[in-house]
Design a protein around this motif. Structure first.
Motif, PDB file in Angstrom:
ATOM      1  N   UNK A 107       0.832  -1.197   0.000  1.00  0.00           N
ATOM      2  CA  UNK A 107       0.000   0.000   0.000  1.00  0.00           C
ATOM      3  C   UNK A 107       0.874   1.258   0.000  1.00  0.00           C
ATOM      4  N   UNK A 108       1.891   1.296   0.864  1.00  0.00           N
ATOM      5  CA  UNK A 108       2.782   2.460   0.962  1.00  0.00           C
ATOM      6  C   UNK A 108       3.555   2.651  -0.342  1.00  0.00           C
ATOM      7  N   UNK A 109       4.064   1.565  -0.918  1.00  0.00           N
ATOM      8  CA  UNK A 109       4.802   1.667  -2.181  1.00  0.00           C
ATOM      9  C   UNK A 109       3.917   2.194  -3.304  1.00  0.00           C
ATOM     10  N   UNK A 110       2.697   1.717  -3.374  1.00  0.00           N
ATOM     11  CA  UNK A 110       1.763   2.166  -4.404  1.00  0.00           C
ATOM     12  C   UNK A 110       1.388   3.628  -4.197  1.00  0.00           C
ATOM     13  N   UNK A 111       1.145   4.008  -2.974  1.00  0.00           N
ATOM     14  CA  UNK A 111       0.799   5.395  -2.659  1.00  0.00           C
ATOM     15  C   UNK A 111       1.949   6.335  -3.028  1.00  0.00           C
ATOM     16  N   UNK A 112       3.173   5.941  -2.751  1.00  0.00           N
ATOM     17  CA  UNK A 112       4.336   6.772  -3.060  1.00  0.00           C
ATOM     18  C   UNK A 112       4.526   6.963  -4.563  1.00  0.00           C
ATOM     19  N   UNK A 113       3.972   6.067  -5.376  1.00  0.00           N
ATOM     20  CA  UNK A 113       4.138   6.137  -6.829  1.00  0.00           C
ATOM     21  C   UNK A 113       3.081   6.992  -7.526  1.00  0.00           C
ATOM     22  N   UNK A 114       2.118   7.522  -6.784  1.00  0.00           N
ATOM     23  CA  UNK A 114       1.095   8.366  -7.417  1.00  0.00           C
ATOM     24  C   UNK A 114       1.796   9.541  -8.079  1.00  0.00           C
ATOM     25  N   UNK A 115       1.544   9.726  -9.368  1.00  0.00           N
ATOM     26  CA  UNK A 115       2.266  10.728 -10.145  1.00  0.00           C
ATOM     27  C   UNK A 115       1.682  12.124 -10.119  1.00  0.00           C
ATOM     28  N   UNK A 116       0.421  12.258  -9.806  1.00  0.00           N
ATOM     29  CA  UNK A 116      -0.214  13.577  -9.795  1.00  0.00           C
ATOM     30  C   UNK A 116      -0.517  13.963  -8.354  1.00  0.00           C
ATOM     31  N   UNK A 117       0.315  14.787  -7.740  1.00  0.00           N
ATOM     32  CA  UNK A 117       0.159  15.078  -6.311  1.00  0.00           C
ATOM     33  C   UNK A 117      -1.190  15.678  -5.931  1.00  0.00           C
ATOM     34  N   UNK A 118      -1.752  16.536  -6.773  1.00  0.00           N
ATOM     35  CA  UNK A 118      -3.020  17.171  -6.427  1.00  0.00           C
ATOM     36  C   UNK A 118      -4.200  16.215  -6.517  1.00  0.00           C
ATOM     37  N   UNK A 119      -4.012  15.059  -7.152  1.00  0.00           N
ATOM     38  CA  UNK A 119      -5.077  14.063  -7.240  1.00  0.00           C
ATOM     39  C   UNK A 119      -5.506  13.600  -5.859  1.00  0.00           C
TER      40      UNK A 119
END
Length: 143
Positions: A107-119
Motif C-alpha cells: 500500500x505504501x509503495x503504491x501510494x508513493x508512486x502516485x504521479x499527480x500530487x493534487x489528485x
C-alpha cells in the motif's frame, strides 16, 4: 518528557512502531492535516505535502506546520483515506510523523508512486489502483 513519561498518553502506542530498518520512499502527495480545535466540537485543517513515506510514518511539509498539535490525522482524497499521526520531530517547515499503526508495505509503495500530487485532494475512488481503493473508508466505498 518528565520522569520518563510521555507528553501525551497516546504517545506510548507510537513507540511500538520504532524500526531501525525503515525504508523511506520519496513521495509527492498533497493531503490535509486535520485536527480538533480547542473548546469547540469542530475540526480545522491545513494543506500539507507528503514528501516521504514508510510503513510506520511520513515526512510532511507545510508553511503552517507550527499550527499542528502533537496528534492529528492526514487525510487523502475526499475523506477517503486517513492516517492517525503523532508528531516526532519538527525542523522549520518539515515534520516527521509516526502512524498509530504500521501500514502495509505494498500500500505504501503504491501510494508513493502516485504521479499527480493534487489528485490526492480530489475524489480518488475509481481513479487509483485497487490496493489504495481497498484502504478507503467504508463511507466512501458505496456508490
Amino acid at each position: 518528557m518528565q520522569n520518563g513519561k510521555s507528553r501525551h498518553y497516546l504517545a506510548q502506542f507510537y513507540g511500538a512502531n520504532d524500526n531501525p530498518q525503515i525504508r523511506l520512499r520519496k513521495a509527492n502527495l498533497v493531503a490535509r492535516a486535520v485536527y480538533p480545535t480547542a473548546g469547540v466540537k469542530s475540526f480545522a485543517s491545513i494543506q500539507v505535502r507528503i514528501v516521504g513515506l514508510h510503513e510506520n510514518g511520513a515526512t510532511i511539509q507545510s508553511s503552517a506546520i507550527d499550527f499542528l498539535p502533537d496528534h492529528f490525522y492526514l487525510c487523502l482524497g475526499e475523506n477517503e483515506i486517513f492516517f492517525t499521526c503523532a508528531k516526532i520531530n519538527v525542523l522549520k517547515a518539515e515534520m516527521v510523523v509516526s502512524f498509530s499503526r504500521p501500514e502495509d508495505t505494498f500500500f505504501i509503495e503504491t501510494l508513493a508512486k502516485i504521479g499527480l500530487p493534487l489528485a490526492t485532494l480530489k475524489r480518488m475512488r475509481g481513479l487509483c489502483p485497487p490496493v489504495i481503493q481497498a484502504r478507503m473508508t467504508q463511507n466512501h466505498r458505496r456508490g
